[in-house]
Motif scaffolding. Structure first.
Motif: not given
Ligand SMILES: Nc1ncnc2c1ncn2[C@@H]1O[C@H](COP(=O)(O)OP(=O)(O)OP(=O)(O)O)[C@@H](O)[C@H]1O
Ligand SMILES: [Mg+2]
Lengths: 265, 405
Positions: B62-63, B102-106, B133-134, B224-226
């Motif tokens: 997790v970045i 994967s980027e993550v934006i909320f 994330r499985d 986050q970048i996963l």
């Protein structure tokens, strides 16, 4: 030491209780020897030192000075554990005031000494206790607790407990103090019986009625022996028979009138 | 045989004084019960957290932005303190260890449709997200690469949203409104349950990153970048490699500290576990104190009992009990009471933790180790706190004990 074969040999025994600055000389140099097979009554006024002497003889207490030999062994020199074993095996002690365990049945009270018998001479404690209770005439009360027994019955449980280990010496402090005249004679008959079997018996009493049945009477006053006499004891068995006969006669005489009273009421 | 008889005597005395026995045991019962329940809670929380971290997906890094800015020292104008799409792209292109990125934006918003509306969080992610994330789908499908690229208005609902908006039907194929933008529901995620701190992981919806950025929230940046690796063994190397890529991407000079943070699952779980370990230790400490108090309770009552039963002790000694016999009797009494108390405490603890487990939905299994320790400990309490009163009883002089009252 002398070559006597006395079971009990008390020499110049004193006992002093110290209470603060107050000193009570309960025994002031008592000399006494008891031969095997004696039936001895210790008499004296209240406070004369009878219980104090009994406690020393019974191995419950140590003298302040003097020596005490039991079967030739100097008791003052024994360890606490050895003394406990002697109290268990050799001596049957009937306390002034029963000292029964509360909330514990007559038979459990009676078998208590066997629990601490390291020689384990009795395989079946229950059976031995039952026999002992039967001997004192309480065969039907074995499961009663002390508070369900009369004073005389409690006294007899205490005697049964003293006898359960088959001791060679029985020490009884006022064993008839709480008994009516017939029960007193019954208990004395029991002691005479035991004595006939060879058990040495010392009992404390201040009643002449009781002392009659002893072979020897020692009297204490203020911690000193003032009298030591040997006598021909009366037979408790005979007295008991006479007593019962008298009672039966009296009952026969009163029964009709009693019935009338009931009818009238 | 004698020992057996002494145990019987002790047992009788315990039965005869039911009230005293119960009061004596109460401390131990509560103490042991508390220890077992608290340890069960602690371990339940721990396994919950472990499961949770497993739930995040395997082999995941997790970045997050800017945590290196420690101590509040502001960084130079050259640092972004932010994650950008370029960072994710650079990892995609250059990393040899990264399997998926994967980027993550909320964005937090209202979703309207079906039975009404529901306030939730929409995560903008990429097609790699469910693999990282499985996380499987219970219905429908995930968006594909072309939908991602073009920023199609498609939505995958978490189980909680699906249940609330479409309680009676499968939401796949339905249309919902998000900030007045109509979006098509194409899939439903499998439920993952709650996190240890009570967050509902299923109260979430997924959409392509571009869709969220363009259509829903033009000011959302990447939180986050996963990244996942092909194998768990690659994690340390991947962490080093991605760190280098990120530093290059952010144009950091050698002397500048990282303006991002990369954590692997182990580090995530360590942080979480550290917390629960502290909690377990704290709970155990509290419980141990109550056990200690229970032990002192035993000593207290045994001491009172010795005084109360001085006459009994005197009688026993007068008819030939040795000091050792009296000691043994009293010691057995206190040991039997504390072991009995311990057993009842174990029953209480097991019942209590089972109840807690079912009400809180936790797996609060009582392990045998705790039970054994509880029994040994309560016996030890019995010996330790019973010894002093028992010795006091054994040292009594028969004649003094008889005269007592
Ligand atoms: N523990 C004690 N502390 C102090 N004085 C004591 C103690 N025991 C006995 N005495 C005193 O020693 C004396 C002898 O007491 P003891 O009990 O031997 O008398 P006794 O002859 O048995 O009397 P009784 O017929 O009333 O039983 C008494 O003056 C008594 O007060
Ligand atoms: Mg007396």
């Amino acid at each position: 030491m002398s070559e006597s074969n006395a079971v009990i040999q008390v020499r110049q025994v004193t006992k002093t209780y110290t209470m603060g600055s107050n000193k009570v000389h309960a025994l002031q140099g008592v000399d006494m020897e008891v031969q095997p097979g004696e039936l001895l009554a210790i008499m004296g006024a209240s406070g004369s030192g009878k219980s104090t002497l009994m406690n020393i003889i019974g191995g419950l207490d140590y003298p302040t000075s003097g020596s005490y030999h039991l079967d030739g062994i100097e008791v003052n020199k024994l360890s606490k554990n050895e003394l406990a074993d002697i109290r268990n095996h050799k001596i049957g002690f009937v306390f002034q005031g029963f000292n029964l365990l509360a909330r514990t049945s007559a038979i459990e009270n009676t078998e208590l000494p066997l629990l601490y018998d390291r020689q384990n001479r009795h395989k079946n404690h229950r059976e031995a206790a039952r026999k002992s209770l039967e001997r004192v005439g309480l065969g039907e009360r074995v499961d009663h607790h002390p508070n369900e027994l009369s004073g005389g019955q409690q006294q007899r449980v205490a005697i049964a407990r003293a006898l359960v280990t088959n001791p060679s010496i029985v020490l009884a402090d006022e064993p008839t103090g709480n008994l009516d005249s017939q029960t007193t004679v019954e208990v004395m008959q029991l002691f005479q019986e035991l004595n006939d079997e060879g058990v040495t018996i010392i009992l404390v009493t201040h009643e002449d009625e009781v002392a009659r049945y002893a072979k020897r009477i020692v009297e204490l006053r203020d911690g000193n022996i003032i009298k030591d006499i040997t006598q021909e004891p009366d037979s408790a068995a005979d007295d008991l028979k006479a007593l019962i006969a008298r009672k039966a006669a009296a009952e026969a005489a009163t029964t009709p009138s009693e019935t009338e009273t009931v009818d009238a009421g | 045989m004698r020992a057996f008889r002494l145990i019987k005597v002790a047992g009788k005395s315990i039965i005869k004084n039911k009230m005293r026995t119960l009061l004596t045991m109460l401390g131990i019962i509560i103490g042991v019960g508390a220890v077992i329940i608290m340890v069960a809670i602690g371990e339940g929380a721990q396994s919950q957290i472990e499961e949770q971290i497993q739930n995040l997906g395997t082999n995941m890094l997790v970045i997050t932005p800017g945590a290196a800015n420690a101590g509040g020292v502001s960084q130079g104008s050259g640092s972004f303190n932010r994650l950008r799409g370029e960072d994710a792209d650079k990892i995609r292109n250059e990393s040899i260890y990264a399997a998926g990125v994967s980027e993550v934006i909320f964005t937090r918003t209202q979703i309207v449709g079906g039975a009404g509306n529901w306030r939730s969080t929409i995560h903008g992610v990429t097609t790699d997200y469910p693999i990282i994330r499985d996380w499987d789908l219970s219905s429908g499908r995930f968006f594909d690469a072309s939908e991602e690229r073009t920023g199609k208005k498609v939505l995958i609902l978490g189980a909680t949203i699906a249940e609330n908006l479409f309680p009676d039907r499968d939401p796949v194929g339905e249309r919902v409104l998000v900030r007045n933008v109509p979006m098509d529901v194409i899939g439903v995620l499998e439920p993952k349950g709650q996190t240890a701190d009570g967050n509902d992981q299923d109260d979430v919806a997924l959409a392509p990153v571009l869709t969220v950025q363009r259509r829903l929230s033009n000011w959302s940046f990447i939180r986050q970048i996963l990244v996942n690796t092909y194998s768990p063994d690659d994690i340390p190397e991947a962490q080093e490699e991605i760190k280098a890529i990120m530093r290059e991407s952010h144009g950091l000079a050698a002397w500048e500290p990282d303006d991002f943070e990369i954590r692997n699952q182990e580090q995530l779980s360590e942080a979480a576990q550290g917390t629960t370990e502290v909690m377990t230790a704290l709970l155990a400490a509290i419980a141990s104190i109550s056990l200690l108090v229970g032990g002192i309770g035993i000593m207290n009552i045994m001491l009172v009992s010795v005084t109360e039963r001085t006459r009994e002790i005197g009688i026993r000694m007068a008819i030939g009990a040795r000091g050792g016999d009296v000691l043994t009797q009293f010691l057995i009494e206190s040991i039997v009471m504390s072991i009995l108390g311990g057993a009842l405490g174990i029953a209480l603890g097991m019942g209590g933790s089972a109840l807690l487990g079912s009400t809180m939905g936790w797996a609060t299994a009582v392990n045998t180790q705790t039970v054994v320790i509880a029994i040994v400990f309560s016996a030890a309490v019995g010996i330790f706190f019973g010894f002093y009163p028992a010795r006091k009883a054994a040292k009594l002089n028969p004649i003094d004990a008889l005269r007592f009252e």
